[in-house]
Design a protein around this motif. Structure first.
Motif, PDB file in Angstrom:
ATOM      1  N   THR A   1       0.855  -1.178   0.000  1.00  0.00           N
ATOM      2  CA  THR A   1       0.000   0.000   0.000  1.00  0.00           C
ATOM      3  C   THR A   1       0.894   1.231   0.000  1.00  0.00           C
ATOM      4  O   THR A   1       1.784   1.344   0.855  1.00  0.00           O
ATOM      5  CB  THR A   1      -0.907   0.017   1.254  1.00  0.00           C
ATOM      6  OG1 THR A   1      -1.658  -1.198   1.299  1.00  0.00           O
ATOM      7  CG2 THR A   1      -1.845   1.202   1.235  1.00  0.00           C
ATOM      8  N   ASP A   2       0.658   2.132  -0.942  1.00  0.00           N
ATOM      9  CA  ASP A   2       1.466   3.346  -1.049  1.00  0.00           C
ATOM     10  C   ASP A   2       2.961   3.029  -1.079  1.00  0.00           C
ATOM     11  O   ASP A   2       3.760   3.660  -0.386  1.00  0.00           O
ATOM     12  CB  ASP A   2       1.143   4.321   0.085  1.00  0.00           C
ATOM     13  CG  ASP A   2      -0.275   4.852   0.003  1.00  0.00           C
ATOM     14  OD1 ASP A   2      -0.802   4.964  -1.122  1.00  0.00           O
ATOM     15  OD2 ASP A   2      -0.853   5.135   1.072  1.00  0.00           O
TER      16      ASP A   2
ATOM     17  N   SER B   1       3.493  -3.603   5.464  1.00  0.00           N
ATOM     18  CA  SER B   1       3.277  -3.420   6.896  1.00  0.00           C
ATOM     19  C   SER B   1       4.120  -4.412   7.693  1.00  0.00           C
ATOM     20  O   SER B   1       4.083  -5.612   7.437  1.00  0.00           O
ATOM     21  CB  SER B   1       1.803  -3.625   7.248  1.00  0.00           C
ATOM     22  OG  SER B   1       1.014  -2.659   6.609  1.00  0.00           O
TER      23      SER B   1
ATOM     24  N   GLN C   1       5.300   1.165   8.302  1.00  0.00           N
ATOM     25  CA  GLN C   1       5.191   1.077   6.846  1.00  0.00           C
ATOM     26  C   GLN C   1       6.602   1.095   6.281  1.00  0.00           C
ATOM     27  O   GLN C   1       7.286   2.106   6.367  1.00  0.00           O
ATOM     28  CB  GLN C   1       4.345   2.230   6.293  1.00  0.00           C
ATOM     29  CG  GLN C   1       2.898   2.188   6.742  1.00  0.00           C
ATOM     30  CD  GLN C   1       2.209   0.896   6.323  1.00  0.00           C
ATOM     31  OE1 GLN C   1       2.272   0.470   5.176  1.00  0.00           O
ATOM     32  NE2 GLN C   1       1.545   0.252   7.281  1.00  0.00           N
TER      33      GLN C   1
ATOM     34  N   GLU D   1       7.817  -4.199  -5.547  1.00  0.00           N
ATOM     35  CA  GLU D   1       6.373  -3.985  -5.474  1.00  0.00           C
ATOM     36  C   GLU D   1       5.680  -4.712  -6.620  1.00  0.00           C
ATOM     37  O   GLU D   1       4.658  -5.366  -6.424  1.00  0.00           O
ATOM     38  CB  GLU D   1       6.060  -2.496  -5.528  1.00  0.00           C
ATOM     39  CG  GLU D   1       4.590  -2.188  -5.389  1.00  0.00           C
ATOM     40  CD  GLU D   1       4.300  -0.706  -5.320  1.00  0.00           C
ATOM     41  OE1 GLU D   1       3.109  -0.357  -5.395  1.00  0.00           O
ATOM     42  OE2 GLU D   1       5.221   0.109  -5.185  1.00  0.00           O
TER      43      GLU D   1
END
Length: 187
Positions: free
Chosen positions: A90-91, A95, A174, A182
């Motif tokens: 995410t972004d 996590s 994060q 990614e």
């Protein structure tokens, strides 16, 4: 599901690279500190954000390898560090979850005291346990070895006992990933 979790965790650790995540605790020196009551162990300030735990962080912080719990070391809390690999990217970050727990650690210590029995004649596919820190009342910690069974399977008694302790703090870090990692993570 077990193979998927191991594969996802190993894939994430292997693929993630190029981050610059930092944290005040991770930036502080992680040089071992010892005293007479725990002379067999290198005690250090616990962190989940060490390059030696997540080689893709690249912050130069290292922590001691897991070892047996030394006589005289009296932990009063635990910290676990574990990837939330199911959450995906995410972004441009994954996590990494840090959980602090306190309570009666007798069952935790008994779980880590179990003997390892691995004889090398068989192996098992299994998820990796979280990174575990046992922390004393001064805030210094050590990473205990998770015992294994005959085929190398982790004995989860200590981890299960940790999960049963009251949660006092949960931090979701994060951790940035490179565009290449990614793209591979999304596959």
């Amino acid at each position: 599901m077990g193979k998927w979790r191991v594969s996802a965790g190993l894939l994430a650790v292997t693929l993630l690279s190029g981050c610059g995540a930092t944290d005040d605790a991770a930036e502080e020196s992680a040089a071992p500190v010892t005293d007479a009551s725990a002379s067999a162990s290198a005690l250090t300030k616990p962190t989940c954000l060490a390059e030696s735990l997540l080689d893709y962080i690249g912050n130069g912080v290292t922590v001691p390898e897991p070892t047996i719990i030394p006589a005289g070391f009296v932990p009063t809390a635990t910290i676990t560090c574990n990837g939330d690999w199911g959450a995906g990217v995410t972004d441009h970050a994954v996590s990494w979850v840090e959980e602090h727990r306190q309570g009666n650690l007798d069952a935790v210590l008994a779980g880590f005291a179990l003997p390892s029995e691995q004889d090398g004649t068989c192996f098992t596919d299994q998820p990796m346990p979280p990174v575990v820190w046992l922390v004393d009342d001064r805030g210094l910690g050590m990473r205990p070895v998770v015992p294994t069974g005959r085929c190398g399977e982790f004995k989860w008694d200590a981890i299960t006992a940790i999960d049963a302790l009251p949660l006092s703090e949960r931090i979701v870090h994060q951790v940035p990933v490179s565009p290449e990692a990614e793209a591979r993570f999304a596959q």
